[in-house]
Design an enzyme around this catalytic site. Sequence first.
Site, short mmCIF file in Angstrom:
data_model
loop_
_atom_site.label_atom_id
_atom_site.label_comp_id
_atom_site.label_asym_id
_atom_site.label_seq_id
_atom_site.Cartn_x
_atom_site.Cartn_y
_atom_site.Cartn_z
N ASP A 195 -62.26 10.73 0.84
CA ASP A 195 -61.06 11.43 1.33
C ASP A 195 -59.80 10.96 0.60
O ASP A 195 -58.82 10.56 1.23
CB ASP A 195 -60.89 11.19 2.84
CG ASP A 195 -62.18 11.38 3.61
OD1 ASP A 195 -62.90 12.34 3.32
OD2 ASP A 195 -62.46 10.55 4.51
N GLU A 246 -60.72 20.66 8.04
CA GLU A 246 -60.22 19.32 8.37
C GLU A 246 -59.46 18.79 7.16
O GLU A 246 -59.18 19.52 6.21
CB GLU A 246 -61.39 18.41 8.73
CG GLU A 246 -62.44 18.31 7.63
CD GLU A 246 -63.69 17.55 8.05
OE1 GLU A 246 -63.73 17.05 9.19
OE2 GLU A 246 -64.62 17.45 7.23
#
EC number: 3.2.1.37
Length: 536
Positions: A46, A212
């Site tokens: 991420d 997300e």
Amino acid sequence: MPIRLPTAVLLVGTCIAYGADPPAPWVADDGDGGYKNPVLYADYSDPDVAGADGDYYLTASSFNCVPGLPILHSRDLVNWELVNHALPRLYDGDAFDIPRHGDGVWAPSFRHHDGWWYIYWGDPDLGIYMVRTQDPGGEWSKPVLVKKASGNIDACPLWDDDGRVYMVHAFAHSRAGVNSLLTVVELNKEGTQAIDKGWIVFDGHAEHPTVEGPKFYKRNGYYYIFAPAGGVAEGWQIVLRSKNVRGPYEVRRVLAQGDTDVNGPHQGAWVEAPDGSSWFMHFQEKQPYGRIVHLQPMRWVDDWPVMGDDPDGDGEGQPVLHHKKPVASEAVKVPATSDDFEREELGLQWQWHANPHADWASLTARPGWLRLTAAKLPAGYRNLWDAPHLLLQKFPAPEFTASCVIDPQAMRPGETAGLLIMGLDYAYVGLEKSTEGLRVVRRACRNADRGTAESDDDLVRLDDATPVELGVEVDAGGRCRFSARCGDESWSDLGDAFAAREGKWIGAKVGVFCHGTADGRGHADFERFTVSPVAE
């Protein structure tokens, strides 16, 4: 059939010439003005990047690993060095004194604003936090709880032109009971506190499930939210845009796997180079290596980003494997892996599985060696999945070798120390001390997260406490072969090949450990941890 090392090997002393650090097992810079993807063949999950004055800093999810929030630096978006961690410990209190696999720091965002560098992240159980500094390589502030909530994750702020501050975030279904929604909340002008309940700006259930990891930007009067959708391994990147921060937002798919082998290309950072060109850094899930980082060229067409290669011109790009670097003539750099243990602090590549105790490790008790005190196994211990004292680092390449010398002279009965490949499955080669003496062991554990016991492999008795060199070779796909030797003798393979497996939201790791069952603790000393390319 028992594994036996030749007696002559066991009795000689350690005599190993190391010399300079070995070459890195993965280098993205091709040395001719270009680069290959991934630019980081390691689990920097991420990723997000912030830049100023030609310096770029990257951070990534660290979950329960400590220290957390790694800080990497680059001048060209290709060559990266690990220079710091923004989170020395996981919060105050004792909640993370035991491994809480997969909890902690999720999907941070990195921003530079008004001379300050900010990192926001969501802890799925506690809420959204922020730390800041004026020097990314220096000390960071203590975490500030910006929004107390369960299931609020993947937060990213935006400082608007009128001085107002907003933050977008997503939801973890495991805690909040909902997902595939993106919400924007307003913060106070300091960015330290949410001042409203927010509003939903996007519902991805129909066409973009599991949306997300949003990142918030503003360009040419448009508010942009870059977000992954479709799941970690199979998904794609979408971009939302609106003239109003509250929406409504248009949506477009801008990056997908296409005709490439790069699955799930999404979640990352839009970055501008000094020449004004745009780039997008994202991850690819490649188990057991975790989420490795790619760099895509990016351009703007009609105020929409186009990422990577777009062979049919439909605005949805696919990843490139090679490209010209964003900035030329930068030195080749990679995150550290090998460690000679000559400093008074551990190298930045090392992380524990929980908040560490001060007496677990010492680099001063025996200069040039890492001393690991035999940590007492925690109550309810089943296997190493429950152990907080594992000293580990990320897999650095698809293929590599790792080795270290271990001196067991001060180990006491009931203690084990060794070289470990850790994940949902794990295996290690090590030395075990009992009342009968010292033995080489090679053990494995399948489905460690379920509490299964380690295999009880054949043991090899040593005739004395001579230092032993332990090694593991990791081949493409994560196949691991363990070995051992004394001195400069030939390596002896130990056991069958082991298939490395990822951990909880992280890739497999390699490292060392020492533990025991008694209160009166001994220790093991480790000399130089060496990571090298696999010999051709």
